[in-house]
Design a protein around this motif. Structure first.
Motif, PDB file in Angstrom:
ATOM      1  N   PRO A  51      -1.223 -42.333  10.845  1.00 26.84           N
ATOM      2  CA  PRO A  51      -1.118 -41.183   9.963  1.00 26.84           C
ATOM      3  C   PRO A  51       0.093 -41.279   9.038  1.00 26.84           C
ATOM      4  N   MET A  54       0.203 -37.284   3.230  1.00 27.05           N
ATOM      5  CA  MET A  54      -0.989 -37.054   2.421  1.00 27.05           C
ATOM      6  C   MET A  54      -0.587 -36.615   1.023  1.00 27.05           C
ATOM      7  N   ARG A  60      -3.828 -31.660   1.719  1.00 24.57           N
ATOM      8  CA  ARG A  60      -3.326 -31.607   3.095  1.00 24.57           C
ATOM      9  C   ARG A  60      -4.054 -30.531   3.891  1.00 24.57           C
ATOM     10  N   PRO A  62      -3.441 -28.370   7.188  1.00 24.11           N
ATOM     11  CA  PRO A  62      -2.431 -28.086   8.215  1.00 24.11           C
ATOM     12  C   PRO A  62      -2.981 -28.069   9.634  1.00 24.11           C
ATOM     13  N   LYS A  63      -4.300 -28.077   9.758  1.00 18.96           N
ATOM     14  CA  LYS A  63      -4.880 -28.022  11.108  1.00 18.96           C
ATOM     15  C   LYS A  63      -5.096 -29.407  11.702  1.00 18.96           C
ATOM     16  N   GLU A 110      -3.361 -33.637  16.245  1.00 23.34           N
ATOM     17  CA  GLU A 110      -1.935 -33.861  16.443  1.00 23.34           C
ATOM     18  C   GLU A 110      -1.234 -34.236  15.125  1.00 23.34           C
ATOM     19  N   PHE A 111      -2.012 -34.629  14.140  1.00 22.81           N
ATOM     20  CA  PHE A 111      -1.417 -35.149  12.908  1.00 22.81           C
ATOM     21  C   PHE A 111      -1.682 -34.217  11.730  1.00 22.81           C
ATOM     22  N   SER A 112      -1.206 -32.978  11.823  1.00 24.36           N
ATOM     23  CA  SER A 112      -1.447 -32.042  10.723  1.00 24.36           C
ATOM     24  C   SER A 112      -0.861 -32.566   9.422  1.00 24.36           C
ATOM     25  N   ASN A 113      -1.532 -32.241   8.353  1.00 22.06           N
ATOM     26  CA  ASN A 113      -1.078 -32.555   6.988  1.00 22.06           C
ATOM     27  C   ASN A 113      -1.037 -34.040   6.649  1.00 22.06           C
ATOM     28  N   THR A 114      -1.509 -34.870   7.553  1.00 21.73           N
ATOM     29  CA  THR A 114      -1.387 -36.300   7.264  1.00 21.73           C
ATOM     30  C   THR A 114      -2.719 -36.902   6.806  1.00 21.73           C
TER      31      THR A 114
ATOM     32  N   TYR B  86       7.681 -41.310  11.420  1.00 19.68           N
ATOM     33  CA  TYR B  86       6.519 -40.430  11.426  1.00 19.68           C
ATOM     34  C   TYR B  86       6.072 -40.247   9.975  1.00 19.68           C
ATOM     35  N   TYR B  88       5.920 -37.687   8.147  1.00 20.42           N
ATOM     36  CA  TYR B  88       6.822 -36.836   7.364  1.00 20.42           C
ATOM     37  C   TYR B  88       8.250 -36.981   7.851  1.00 20.42           C
ATOM     38  N   MET B 128       3.420 -28.245  13.191  1.00 18.66           N
ATOM     39  CA  MET B 128       3.068 -29.083  12.051  1.00 18.66           C
ATOM     40  C   MET B 128       3.932 -30.333  11.982  1.00 18.66           C
TER      41      MET B 128
END
Lengths: 236, 237
Positions: A51, A54, A60, A62-63, A110-114, B86, B88, B128
């Motif tokens: 990941p 993004m 993106r 968020p979920k 587990e990888f929100s926004n990615t 990671y 971010y 997040m």
């Protein structure tokens, strides 16, 4: 309808016999996960990156993380004419169906926004490329450590003249043929991709789906072997 | 019925680990009606009746309390952005960076500049995965010089070993300082570049052969025995 019968496959295979398959995990050293899958002359290389961040930001989620597929047929890959490089209507469609094929099995919460970028390059093609792409992609995603409920195995099944054949070659596909690529999950045999090119009767389609389970399990064995080759361990 | 694999066996995503209700799914596993199924490539680790799959690949997932090594990637008005491997970046705010008094509007690059490597601790992670770091605390600091190697984040416990047994073998045999971040970034510093190289090779060897048995012995052999038994450099993370 013609009444021609298809007596013998041009490459000498049985009608229910897939082409020789070969898989290897970890073929792209700089990728987070990668794999090669070969069926006959069709050869797909899949590489997973991420990941990772993004962009553009409005895409993106968020979920969960988003899987982005990039299917690319190399210019020199076909047996006939040069394939025009770059995205095409066809490759966009394949990107979409591959994304949808993986949606039910991958867990990216587990990888929100990615973004998880999956690049699939076909360096040699002889029909069944989206299936080879999916088979390589499953291995690459597993190699990259993306949580998956089950693995996916794909196989194209078709009807050439009057015979149902497994894993058509380009030569067969160009005859009077129906081509049905199917992707199934490894344990439960749920269908995650089902497309069709041509016209087929209801009975024949049922027969195709029946044969698909066995055929995809054969693919799964090859995939399992490839992963075990890299990750080893005591069993198998 | 029951467990279908042994402890330390390698499993694949979708592989059925156990049948029946005698076991509980824990890390990287889920229950599918009667079966417990793995979702990752990894090896089995039982804890009582719970089945864990310890992954053998995959990205770093930040957790509170992890000590990580990161690279300063941007400087803001009152904080730094730090890349810790990671997707971010983590935020290192002024108040968590140093206990010194910093004048308003002063140049933050004199503390941590872009490209600097730091050992930091994650003090907060949101759902997040927004992260806050601190560099206040024992052993947390800027890293000068040295070599950075990356190992698989899930294999960090193996690289460190029980009570640091594995990493101290490497440290003692090569006479180097090593800091292992939970994110899989490992910093090595030593007087002799050859020793540093040897230590890096040993670490990559541990990464590759993480699940094999008798690895500590093999690493010792690879490094050619202990060079410095009473090593006074102790830097456990």
């Amino acid at each position: 309808m013609t009444t021609t019968t298809y007596k013998k496959r041009s490459d000498g295979r049985r009608f229910d016999e897939p082409r020789e398959m070969e898989a290897k995990v970890g073929v792209v050293p700089r990728a987070d996960g990668s794999a090669m899958f070969k069926a006959g002359k069709s050869l797909a290389i899949a590489a997973v990156y991420g990941p990772r961040q993004m962009n553009p930001a409005f895409m993106r989620n968020p979920k969960k993380g988003t899987l982005r597929v990039n299917y690319n047929m190399m210019a020199f890959s076909g047996s006939g004419e040069r394939v025009r490089p770059g995205p095409s209507r066809r490759s966009k469609e394949i990107n979409l169906v591959i994304e949808k094929a993986f949606e039910p099995v991958i867990d990216t919460t587990e990888f929100s926004n990615t973004a998880i970028d999956l690049y699939i390059d076909l360096i040699q093609t002889d029909a069944g490329t989206r299936c080879a792409a999916i088979n390589a992609a499953t291995l690459a995603l597993a190699d990259a450590g993306i949580n998956m409920k089950e693995m996916i195995s794909a196989m194209a099944i078709g009807k050439v003249h009057d015979k149902i054949c497994i894993d058509l070659t380009k030569e067969e596909e160009d005859m009077e043929a129906v081509d049905i690529p199917i992707a199934m999950t490894s344990n439960s045999g749920k269908v995650t991709l089902l497309q069709m090119d041509g016209v087929i009767s209801r009975e024949d389609l049922k027969e195709v789906l029946r044969q698909a389970r066995d055929a995809t399990l054969k693919v799964y064995e090859v995939q399992k072997k490839a992963l075990m080759e890299k990750y080893g361990g005591k069993n198998e | 019925m029951g467990l279908m694999v042994d402890e330390k066996d390698v499993v694949l995503p979708g592989q059925i680990i156990a049948e029946g209700m005698d076991f509980l799914p824990a890390m990287n596993t889920y229950r599918d009606e009667n079966n417990i199924v793995s979702t990752r490539i990894g090896f089995i680790k039982m804890s009582g009746r719970s089945i864990n799959v310890i992954p053998l690949s995959g990205p770093y997932i930040p957790k509170v309390g992890d000590t990580v090594i990161g690279r300063v990637s941007n400087i803001g008005l009152s904080s730094w952005s730090v890349n810790v491997g990671y997707a971010y970046e983590a935020a290192l705010s002024l108040k968590d960076a140093t206990s010194e008094y910093i004048q308003r509007g002063s140049d933050l690059s004199q503390y941590y500049d872009i490209g600097d490597f730091v050992v930091a601790k994650i003090i907060n992670v949101t759902k997040m995965k927004f992260m806050d770091l601190t560099t206040k605390g024992p052993g947390l600091r800027k890293l000068n010089g040295g070599l950075l190697v990356k190992v698989t984040p899930s294999k960090v416990p193996r690289v460190i070993g029980k009570q640091g047994s594995m990493i101290s073998v490497v440290k003692n045999a090569t006479n180097t300082r090593i800091i292992v971040g939970q994110n899989g970034w490992v910093w090595i510093q030593g007087e002799n570049p050859e020793d540093v190289k040897k230590a890096a090779e040993a670490l990559l060897m541990i990464d590759q052969q993480a699940i094999s048995e008798g690895l500590t012995d093999r690493i010792e052999k690879f490094l050619g025995g202990k060079k410095n038994d009473n090593n006074n450099i102790q830097e456990e993370i």
